[in-house]
Design a protein around this motif. Structure first.
Motif, PDB file in Angstrom:
ATOM      1  N   LEU A  97      18.242 -35.314 -13.476  1.00 18.16           N
ATOM      2  CA  LEU A  97      18.223 -36.203 -12.314  1.00 18.16           C
ATOM      3  C   LEU A  97      19.325 -37.241 -12.451  1.00 18.16           C
ATOM      4  N   SER A  98      19.925 -37.581 -11.322  1.00 20.78           N
ATOM      5  CA  SER A  98      20.940 -38.624 -11.306  1.00 20.78           C
ATOM      6  C   SER A  98      20.627 -39.632 -10.211  1.00 20.78           C
ATOM      7  N   CYS A  99      21.054 -40.855 -10.432  1.00 22.42           N
ATOM      8  CA  CYS A  99      20.844 -41.932  -9.471  1.00 22.42           C
ATOM      9  C   CYS A  99      22.113 -42.769  -9.424  1.00 22.42           C
ATOM     10  N   ASN A 101      27.969 -47.012 -16.808  1.00 21.87           N
ATOM     11  CA  ASN A 101      28.216 -48.230 -16.033  1.00 21.87           C
ATOM     12  C   ASN A 101      29.485 -48.132 -15.199  1.00 21.87           C
ATOM     13  N   ALA A 102      30.442 -47.359 -15.654  1.00 22.01           N
ATOM     14  CA  ALA A 102      31.694 -47.218 -14.900  1.00 22.01           C
ATOM     15  C   ALA A 102      31.462 -46.473 -13.589  1.00 22.01           C
ATOM     16  N   LYS A 103      30.420 -45.638 -13.558  1.00 18.09           N
ATOM     17  CA  LYS A 103      30.121 -44.846 -12.368  1.00 18.09           C
ATOM     18  C   LYS A 103      28.861 -45.319 -11.651  1.00 18.09           C
ATOM     19  N   ASN A 104      28.301 -46.453 -12.107  1.00 16.73           N
ATOM     20  CA  ASN A 104      27.062 -46.969 -11.510  1.00 16.73           C
ATOM     21  C   ASN A 104      25.974 -45.896 -11.433  1.00 16.73           C
ATOM     22  N   THR A 105      25.839 -45.135 -12.501  1.00 15.48           N
ATOM     23  CA  THR A 105      24.935 -43.997 -12.497  1.00 15.48           C
ATOM     24  C   THR A 105      23.969 -44.065 -13.675  1.00 15.48           C
ATOM     25  N   VAL A 106      22.719 -43.740 -13.393  1.00 13.87           N
ATOM     26  CA  VAL A 106      21.720 -43.559 -14.439  1.00 13.87           C
ATOM     27  C   VAL A 106      21.154 -42.149 -14.289  1.00 13.87           C
TER      28      VAL A 106
END
Length: 117
Positions: A20-22, A73-78
């Motif tokens: 899953l990605s957010c 953090n560089a892609k604003n993704t968790v």
């Protein structure tokens, strides 16, 4: 205001994997605790895993050793890598951003994960 958009849910057989990605909007992502929660039918929403801005993580006992939370953090993704999926992992999974006190205050729309036996 923070907007969260999840992706990656689906149908998988027991023992399989999903990721899953957010993606989060806004410029505070790198300073924000992020997490994944899930809600199964008839049950309360529960924490799956959280990750701090520095990368420290904690997760529910039920997923330890199987699920891994990470962030870019560089892609604003968790992301949430889910391995060894079980039918009891079936739920709607939500991405959440937390306030400085660690409480979730922004939610994504949710993504369905279904694990067949």
């Amino acid at each position: 205001q923070v907007q969260l958009v999840e992706s990656g849910g689906g149908l998988v057989q027991a023992g399989g994997s999903l990721r899953l990605s957010c993606v989060a909007s806004g410029d505070i992502f790198s300073r924000t605790i992020m997490g994944w929660y899930r809600q199964a039918p008839g049950k309360q929403r529960e924490l799956v895993a959280r990750i701090t801005s520095s990368g420290s993580t904690n997760s529910a006992d039920s997923v330890k050793g199987r699920f891994t939370i990470s962030r870019d953090n560089a892609k604003n993704t968790v992301s949430l890598q889910m391995n060894g999926l079980k039918p009891e992992d079936t739920a709607v999974y939500y991405c959440a951003a937390h306030d400085p006190w660690g409480h979730p205050n922004y939610w994504g729309q949710g993504t369905q994960v279904t694990v067949s036996s």
